[in-house]
Design a protein around this motif. Structure first.
Motif, PDB file in Angstrom:
ATOM      1  N   LEU A 154       0.841  -1.196   0.000  1.00 28.26           N
ATOM      2  CA  LEU A 154       0.000   0.000   0.000  1.00 28.26           C
ATOM      3  C   LEU A 154       0.876   1.246   0.000  1.00 28.26           C
ATOM      4  CD1 LEU A 154      -2.808  -1.022   2.524  1.00 28.26           C
ATOM      5  CD2 LEU A 154      -2.908  -0.980   0.017  1.00 28.26           C
ATOM      6  N   VAL A 155       0.514   2.184  -0.874  1.00 26.40           N
ATOM      7  CA  VAL A 155       1.289   3.403  -1.060  1.00 26.40           C
ATOM      8  C   VAL A 155       0.400   4.611  -0.753  1.00 26.40           C
ATOM      9  CG1 VAL A 155       2.497   4.838  -2.754  1.00 26.40           C
ATOM     10  CG2 VAL A 155       2.796   2.345  -2.787  1.00 26.40           C
ATOM     11  N   GLN A 156       0.917   5.558   0.004  1.00 27.06           N
ATOM     12  CA  GLN A 156       0.171   6.763   0.345  1.00 27.06           C
ATOM     13  C   GLN A 156       0.035   7.665  -0.878  1.00 27.06           C
ATOM     14  OE1 GLN A 156      -1.083   7.561   3.600  1.00 27.06           O
ATOM     15  NE2 GLN A 156      -2.210   9.080   2.380  1.00 27.06           N
ATOM     16  N   ILE A 157      -1.181   8.081  -1.178  1.00 27.36           N
ATOM     17  CA  ILE A 157      -1.408   9.014  -2.280  1.00 27.36           C
ATOM     18  C   ILE A 157      -0.827  10.377  -1.912  1.00 27.36           C
ATOM     19  CG2 ILE A 157      -3.167  10.233  -3.631  1.00 27.36           C
ATOM     20  CD1 ILE A 157      -4.991   7.752  -3.139  1.00 27.36           C
ATOM     21  N   THR A 158      -0.046  10.957  -2.801  1.00 25.62           N
ATOM     22  CA  THR A 158       0.567  12.266  -2.567  1.00 25.62           C
ATOM     23  C   THR A 158       0.193  13.236  -3.680  1.00 25.62           C
ATOM     24  OG1 THR A 158       2.592  11.567  -3.709  1.00 25.62           O
ATOM     25  CG2 THR A 158       2.521  11.305  -1.308  1.00 25.62           C
ATOM     26  N   SER A 159       0.309  14.513  -3.396  1.00 25.58           N
ATOM     27  CA  SER A 159       0.017  15.545  -4.388  1.00 25.58           C
ATOM     28  C   SER A 159       1.172  15.676  -5.371  1.00 25.58           C
ATOM     29  CB  SER A 159      -0.233  16.893  -3.703  1.00 25.58           C
ATOM     30  OG  SER A 159      -1.335  16.813  -2.839  1.00 25.58           O
ATOM     31  N   TYR A 160       0.845  16.095  -6.563  1.00 27.53           N
ATOM     32  CA  TYR A 160       1.857  16.339  -7.598  1.00 27.53           C
ATOM     33  C   TYR A 160       2.656  17.584  -7.240  1.00 27.53           C
ATOM     34  CZ  TYR A 160       3.718  17.683 -12.185  1.00 27.53           C
ATOM     35  OH  TYR A 160       4.527  18.044 -13.219  1.00 27.53           O
ATOM     36  N   ASN A 161       3.964  17.465  -7.258  1.00 32.29           N
ATOM     37  CA  ASN A 161       4.827  18.603  -6.921  1.00 32.29           C
ATOM     38  C   ASN A 161       6.140  18.480  -7.690  1.00 32.29           C
ATOM     39  OD1 ASN A 161       5.829  20.919  -5.688  1.00 32.29           O
ATOM     40  ND2 ASN A 161       6.556  19.809  -3.880  1.00 32.29           N
ATOM     41  N   TYR A 162       6.034  18.661  -9.024  1.00 32.42           N
ATOM     42  CA  TYR A 162       7.204  18.464  -9.875  1.00 32.42           C
ATOM     43  C   TYR A 162       7.321  19.599 -10.883  1.00 32.42           C
ATOM     44  CZ  TYR A 162       7.494  13.927  -7.769  1.00 32.42           C
ATOM     45  OH  TYR A 162       7.618  12.928  -6.841  1.00 32.42           O
ATOM     46  N   ASP A 163       8.541  20.006 -11.130  1.00 34.27           N
ATOM     47  CA  ASP A 163       8.839  21.024 -12.122  1.00 34.27           C
ATOM     48  C   ASP A 163       9.347  20.311 -13.367  1.00 34.27           C
ATOM     49  OD1 ASP A 163       9.359  23.357 -13.467  1.00 34.27           O
ATOM     50  OD2 ASP A 163      11.241  23.779 -12.410  1.00 34.27           O
TER      51      ASP A 163
END
Length: 323
Positions: free
Chosen positions: A41-50
């Motif tokens: 199981l992987v925690q859903i994270t917000s997109y934060n990429y340049d």
């Protein structure tokens, strides 16, 4: 003169290019019972990429949509679909991230862009990013670069501890790798037919229809849960490649070396129809008994591809510390 000649060759193939269909089923069968961490199981994270890559932002979703992706199958009254459960406590398993987002590049994020002066000749910018044409000694488009790009983005995400986007970027990379195993993503058609299509509109239409039609043939096999096709994927043994460039060479050759046979087998059964239109799954159902040779070629392609893809996944996930 060479440039003009090649542009003429490509110019006949004016279609909006799609990819292998049924990416979600192919990816699910490829990974679910194979990757040792597929149920993690992987925690859903917000997109934060340049990112430097340009997208059609009107068609790009960056939120999580696991649990709402697979709802029904419109291709047939009865068809096989992988599970797609809702996230639990903001977490989703590895297999679901890879399965859901392996289809993402076909949802429009590569469409409507200005990527190449040749893109109008193949329909739009999606084909530029999903194909890698080889015609004589010339190569066109960016399918392999798309794969490299998302492998690198996945590596960056894992490096900073973002497992969710590490797997989501990896799913996109798998999409382009799967596309590059498709024969018509490596050339418009058999070489001499491609040349003929410069001046023969009927041949041009035949090759265009064949491309679309073969996209759907794998969907027919997988949505129908053809046991031979399913077993070929599930039983594939990992095949290692020395580096990503060799992997791409193997996958592209797999598609390119089979285009003559695939095109021939489609015409043996459906040539009259292909002159007029793109085949549907109903056409495949109606002539199922006549498709044994086409089926064998397709299963050979997908079996070898599965071995190559599994070898890549095991090597890459070890590299980034996931297994």
């Amino acid at each position: 003169m060479k440039k003009i000649f090649i542009m003429m060759v490509l110019g006949f193939h004016c279609l909006m290019t799609f990819s292998w269909s049924a990416h979600e089923v192919l990816t699910y069968l490829l990974i679910k019972d194979f990757l040792p961490n597929s149920d993690k199981l992987v925690q859903i994270t917000s997109y934060n990429y340049d990112e430097k890559r340009v997208y059609n932002k009107d068609s790009l979703r960056l939120d999580d949509y696991c649990g709402e992706f697979i709802k029904s199958c419109s291709l047939r009254d009865i068809c096989y679909l992988p599970p797609d459960p809702k996230p639990v406590d903001g977490k989703v398993p590895v297999w679901q991230i890879l399965m859901v987002y392996s289809v993402e590049p076909d949802f429009g994020m590569d469409e409507g862009l200005q990527l190449s002066p040749l893109q109008d000749m193949i329909g739009n910018s999606q084909g530029v990013r999903h194909m890698k044409y080889n015609i004589a000694i010339f190569e066109f488009f960016e399918g392999s670069q798309s794969f490299y790009y998302f492998v690198d983005m996945s590596r960056q995400a894992f490096k900073k501890g973002d497992e969710y986007w590490g797997y989501r970027f990896l799913a996109r990379a798998l999409h382009y790798l799967e596309d590059l195993s498709m024969p018509y993503h490596n050339a418009p058609g058999p070489f001499f037919d491609t040349l003929k299509a410069i001046t023969d509109k009927q041949m041009a239409q035949l090759l265009s229809n064949s491309h679309y039609s073969y996209d759907e043939y794998l969907a027919y096999l997988l949505y129908d849960y053809d046991q031979d096709a399913v077993d070929a994927i599930k039983q594939a043994q990992p095949e290692n490649s020395r580096h990503l460039r060799q992997l791409i060479q193997k996958v592209r050759w797999l598609g390119l070396s089979n285009i003559e046979n695939v095109d021939k087998q489609l015409r043996v059964v459906y040539e009259d129809l292909l002159k007029e239109r793109v085949l549907t799954i109903s056409d495949y159902v109606a002539r199922k008994g006549d498709l044994q040779t086409l089926k064998k070629v397709t299963i050979d392609i997908i079996s070898r591809f599965s071995s190559l893809a599994r070898g890549f996944l095991m090597s890459f996930l070890k590299e980034v510390g996931q297994i």
